[in-house]
Motif scaffolding. Structure first.
Motif, PDB file in Angstrom:
ATOM      1  N   THR A  10       0.835  -1.195   0.000  1.00 33.41           N
ATOM      2  CA  THR A  10       0.000   0.000   0.000  1.00 33.41           C
ATOM      3  C   THR A  10       0.871   1.247   0.000  1.00 33.41           C
ATOM      4  O   THR A  10       1.883   1.304   0.699  1.00 33.41           O
ATOM      5  CB  THR A  10      -0.921  -0.002   1.231  1.00 33.41           C
ATOM      6  OG1 THR A  10      -0.181  -0.477   2.390  1.00 33.41           O
ATOM      7  CG2 THR A  10      -2.082  -0.956   1.040  1.00 33.41           C
TER       8      THR A  10
ATOM      9  N   ASN B 218      -5.461 -11.541  -1.646  1.00 33.35           N
ATOM     10  CA  ASN B 218      -6.894 -11.628  -1.937  1.00 33.35           C
ATOM     11  C   ASN B 218      -7.234 -13.097  -2.144  1.00 33.35           C
ATOM     12  O   ASN B 218      -7.359 -13.571  -3.273  1.00 33.35           O
ATOM     13  CB  ASN B 218      -7.223 -10.804  -3.185  1.00 33.35           C
ATOM     14  CG  ASN B 218      -8.707 -10.783  -3.495  1.00 33.35           C
ATOM     15  OD1 ASN B 218      -9.529 -10.672  -2.590  1.00 33.35           O
ATOM     16  ND2 ASN B 218      -9.052 -10.882  -4.772  1.00 33.35           N
TER      17      ASN B 218
ATOM     18  N   LYS C 212      -6.955  -1.324  -7.576  1.00 34.75           N
ATOM     19  CA  LYS C 212      -7.724  -0.363  -6.773  1.00 34.75           C
ATOM     20  C   LYS C 212      -6.834   0.837  -6.448  1.00 34.75           C
ATOM     21  O   LYS C 212      -5.736   0.665  -5.924  1.00 34.75           O
ATOM     22  CB  LYS C 212      -8.233  -1.011  -5.480  1.00 34.75           C
ATOM     23  CG  LYS C 212      -9.339  -0.198  -4.807  1.00 34.75           C
ATOM     24  CD  LYS C 212      -9.957  -0.990  -3.656  1.00 34.75           C
ATOM     25  CE  LYS C 212     -11.095  -0.233  -2.998  1.00 34.75           C
ATOM     26  NZ  LYS C 212     -12.309  -0.201  -3.827  1.00 34.75           N
ATOM     27  N   HIS C 213      -7.338   2.008  -6.758  1.00 33.50           N
ATOM     28  CA  HIS C 213      -6.610   3.234  -6.449  1.00 33.50           C
ATOM     29  C   HIS C 213      -7.150   3.860  -5.162  1.00 33.50           C
ATOM     30  O   HIS C 213      -7.555   5.017  -5.110  1.00 33.50           O
ATOM     31  CB  HIS C 213      -6.657   4.204  -7.631  1.00 33.50           C
ATOM     32  CG  HIS C 213      -5.712   3.830  -8.713  1.00 33.50           C
ATOM     33  ND1 HIS C 213      -5.996   2.854  -9.644  1.00 33.50           N
ATOM     34  CD2 HIS C 213      -4.463   4.257  -8.999  1.00 33.50           C
ATOM     35  CE1 HIS C 213      -4.972   2.724 -10.467  1.00 33.50           C
ATOM     36  NE2 HIS C 213      -4.034   3.558 -10.094  1.00 33.50           N
ATOM     37  N   GLN C 214      -7.167   3.039  -4.146  1.00 36.16           N
ATOM     38  CA  GLN C 214      -7.427   3.421  -2.759  1.00 36.16           C
ATOM     39  C   GLN C 214      -6.636   2.432  -1.899  1.00 36.16           C
ATOM     40  O   GLN C 214      -6.140   1.418  -2.411  1.00 36.16           O
ATOM     41  CB  GLN C 214      -8.916   3.356  -2.406  1.00 36.16           C
ATOM     42  CG  GLN C 214      -9.838   4.206  -3.264  1.00 36.16           C
ATOM     43  CD  GLN C 214      -9.671   5.696  -3.073  1.00 36.16           C
ATOM     44  OE1 GLN C 214      -9.120   6.150  -2.070  1.00 36.16           O
ATOM     45  NE2 GLN C 214     -10.125   6.471  -4.064  1.00 36.16           N
TER      46      GLN C 214
ATOM     47  N   ARG D 192      -2.955   3.909  -3.670  1.00 34.22           N
ATOM     48  CA  ARG D 192      -3.198   2.716  -4.490  1.00 34.22           C
ATOM     49  C   ARG D 192      -2.618   1.486  -3.799  1.00 34.22           C
ATOM     50  O   ARG D 192      -1.744   1.601  -2.926  1.00 34.22           O
ATOM     51  CB  ARG D 192      -2.582   2.840  -5.883  1.00 34.22           C
ATOM     52  CG  ARG D 192      -1.083   2.870  -5.889  1.00 34.22           C
ATOM     53  CD  ARG D 192      -0.491   2.902  -7.286  1.00 34.22           C
ATOM     54  NE  ARG D 192      -0.594   1.616  -7.961  1.00 34.22           N
ATOM     55  CZ  ARG D 192       0.295   1.192  -8.863  1.00 34.22           C
ATOM     56  NH1 ARG D 192       1.341   1.943  -9.201  1.00 34.22           N
ATOM     57  NH2 ARG D 192       0.161   0.025  -9.446  1.00 34.22           N
TER      58      ARG D 192
ATOM     59  N   GLU E 222     -16.378  -2.538   2.473  1.00 29.08           N
ATOM     60  CA  GLU E 222     -16.445  -1.488   1.449  1.00 29.08           C
ATOM     61  C   GLU E 222     -16.233  -0.101   2.031  1.00 29.08           C
ATOM     62  O   GLU E 222     -15.726   0.800   1.356  1.00 29.08           O
ATOM     63  CB  GLU E 222     -17.796  -1.551   0.732  1.00 29.08           C
ATOM     64  CG  GLU E 222     -17.951  -2.750  -0.187  1.00 29.08           C
ATOM     65  CD  GLU E 222     -19.244  -2.696  -0.986  1.00 29.08           C
ATOM     66  OE1 GLU E 222     -19.862  -1.601  -1.027  1.00 29.08           O
ATOM     67  OE2 GLU E 222     -19.638  -3.727  -1.542  1.00 29.08           O
TER      68      GLU E 222
ATOM     69  N   TRP F  71     -12.150   1.661   3.234  1.00 27.77           N
ATOM     70  CA  TRP F  71     -11.124   2.116   2.301  1.00 27.77           C
ATOM     71  C   TRP F  71     -11.097   3.637   2.287  1.00 27.77           C
ATOM     72  O   TRP F  71     -12.101   4.292   2.587  1.00 27.77           O
ATOM     73  CB  TRP F  71     -11.435   1.607   0.887  1.00 27.77           C
ATOM     74  CG  TRP F  71     -11.333   0.123   0.714  1.00 27.77           C
ATOM     75  CD1 TRP F  71     -12.274  -0.808   1.033  1.00 27.77           C
ATOM     76  CD2 TRP F  71     -10.226  -0.593   0.166  1.00 27.77           C
ATOM     77  NE1 TRP F  71     -11.831  -2.073   0.720  1.00 27.77           N
ATOM     78  CE2 TRP F  71     -10.574  -1.973   0.186  1.00 27.77           C
ATOM     79  CE3 TRP F  71      -8.972  -0.215  -0.343  1.00 27.77           C
ATOM     80  CZ2 TRP F  71      -9.722  -2.968  -0.282  1.00 27.77           C
ATOM     81  CZ3 TRP F  71      -8.117  -1.199  -0.813  1.00 27.77           C
ATOM     82  CH2 TRP F  71      -8.492  -2.562  -0.789  1.00 27.77           C
TER      83      TRP F  71
ATOM     84  N   LYS G   4     -11.055   7.363   0.553  1.00 32.05           N
ATOM     85  CA  LYS G   4     -11.896   7.937  -0.507  1.00 32.05           C
ATOM     86  C   LYS G   4     -11.163   9.114  -1.149  1.00 32.05           C
ATOM     87  O   LYS G   4     -11.682  10.213  -1.252  1.00 32.05           O
ATOM     88  CB  LYS G   4     -13.245   8.364   0.062  1.00 32.05           C
ATOM     89  CG  LYS G   4     -14.112   7.199   0.550  1.00 32.05           C
ATOM     90  CD  LYS G   4     -15.448   7.663   1.091  1.00 32.05           C
ATOM     91  CE  LYS G   4     -16.354   6.489   1.444  1.00 32.05           C
ATOM     92  NZ  LYS G   4     -15.771   5.617   2.471  1.00 32.05           N
TER      93      LYS G   4
END
Length: 445
Positions: A242, A291, A309-311, A340, A433, A436, A438
């Motif tokens: 990360t 994952n 994922k760009h978070q 990301r 969900e 994460w 934002k």
């Protein structure tokens, strides 16, 4: 079935246009190969490639004669070549910044580990850092304002620093293309959905537009995505890390220029802000995220399946801010400008995997960077080309061989000698969900 002899007229297909794919394409073109094609579902630099990054650590240290394990010798051989490439190859030289590196820990056990694993086996010169003042003096006043609670470390002033991975990757791609390499990128035309087999051998790859790209030799260099295209007998574990950026002012960018990399093996690291967007990248350090999902081909097994994922998880943001509170508390609450997850593929022993497939003689795998792929960019393609031609140097060949015996009963949740976070491999499946960040990154993609 015997593979066709590799000649400069052979057709060669590379699956993956990331760091290793572009490096391989460049080295093959420099050797005079006339028919090299590279496939990737994204244009270069791919938005999801680990190498599409404003910076990566580059460190080279020679080992003492007493540190002669095969893996250490092989890794040192690769890194020595890469360091020379960063210093001398005009394609890569502009993107290497030899600013030095601080490696550190904040508990006695971590400091002891660093000494035994990093410092004692090395012939490099290090300056020991034992107090907050010692750390603060490595950088201009106003940069390191933290108390560094419990921190101790070592500063290496040469042979280390950082690379602008994205610009180096684009430079390698541009030069390979200039030398005649054919890049087919974007979806569907560059998106490989399967390798193509005939008579027990691999004869190319099929893309999602239905086109079969035939080749005398195929090189699978798709990073963490390689695992979905070939059964690696558990030798690859896609693992993610990360990263996040915070916005800096023009004045701060000047102050932070040419700083040594600051790396705590269980907290995180940072390098100077990038010159284009004036953003400071921070990575929280941990053994990685996976994952894990049921293996679609073997119902009794699980696999780590990458996704873009760009978070980042909020817990990763919290760890990054904890690192900042120790080191640069004046930045600890600044909002994120970018975030990301970043995938790589771990082998069981974290040695690279570069070898002809034992059952498919026209297929070469070049995978398993295990967190150390980008720094190898200038020269890893040369070693991959050597393996293709059948003359990879001996000290490397055995270490990077196809070795499923090392993955028997593999512990998918092994930390693999990495530290930080909960000191365990984490699972994206447990992140809800709403858990994460934002960060508004739409304008960046």
């Amino acid at each position: 079935m015997a593979p066709s002899k590799v000649t400069l007229d052979s057709t060669i297909l590379i699956v993956g246009a990331g760091v290793w794919g572009c490096s391989t394409a460049l080295h093959l073109a420099r050797r005079g190969y006339k028919h090299v094609t590279v496939l990737d579902p994204y244009t270069v630099p791919s938005a999801i490639a680990a190498g599409n990054d404003i910076n990566k650590i580059m460190e080279h240290k020679e080992l003492k004669d007493s540190e002669n394990s095969p893996r250490s010798v092989a890794f040192t051989t690769c890194t020595r070549a890469a360091f020379s490439g960063w210093k001398t190859d005009p394609v890569f030289k502009p993107y290497f910044h030899e600013t030095g590196l601080i490696v550190s820990g904040h508990t006695p056990a971590l400091v002891e580990h660093i000494y035994k694993d990093e410092i004692e086996p090395s012939v490099a010169d290090y300056v020991k850092l034992e107090t907050a003042g010692d750390f603060q003096k490595t950088m201009p006043p106003g940069v390191l304002t933290g108390d560094f609670p419990g921190w101790k470390g070592w500063l290496s002033k040469s042979g280390a620093g950082w690379i602008h991975a994205k610009k180096a990757l684009v430079s390698a791609y541009t030069e390979a293309k200039r030398l005649g390499v054919n890049f087919i990128t974007g979806s569907p035309q560059g998106n490989v959905v399967s390798l193509v087999y005939e008579n027990g051998d691999v004869v190319g790859a099929k893309t999602s537009d239905g086109v079969i790209h035939r080749a005398d030799q195929t090189i699978l260099a798709a990073g963490a995505g390689s695992d979905r295209l070939l059964d690696f007998k558990k030798q690859l574990r896609p693992t993610a890390w990360t990263l996040c950026h915070i916005q800096m002012t023009p004045e701060e960018v000047k102050l932070y220029k040419n700083l040594p990399v600051l790396f705590n093996i269980a907290k995180g690291f940072f390098m100077e802000p990038d010159e284009d967007k004036h953003e400071l990248k921070i990575c929280d350090e941990h053994p990685g995220y996976c994952n894990f999902l049921p293996d679609p081909e073997r119902s009794d097994e699980i696999r780590s399946i990458p996704f873009a994922k760009h978070q980042i998880p909020l817990e990763a943001e919290a760890r990054a801010r904890d690192f900042l509170r120790d080191t640069m508390p004046h930045l600890a609450d600044r909002p994120l400008a970018f975030a990301r997850i970043c995938w790589d593929a771990d082998t069981p022993d974290r040695a690279f995997l570069i070898d002809k497939h034992p059952e498919h003689p026209s297929l070469l795998v070049a995978v398993g960077a295990s967190g150390n792929g980008a720094m190898q960019m200038p020269t890893i393609g040369g070693f991959i080309a050597d393996a293709l031609e059948g003359h990879l140097q001996q000290e490397l060949k055995h270490v990077v061989r196809w070795r499923p015996e090392t993955a028997v009963d593999r512990d998918w949740k092994s930390t693999q000698n990495r530290f930080g976070g909960p000191d365990a491999v984490m699972e994206f499946q447990t992140i809800g969900e709403t858990e994460w960040t934002k960060v508004d990154v739409k304008s960046r993609l």
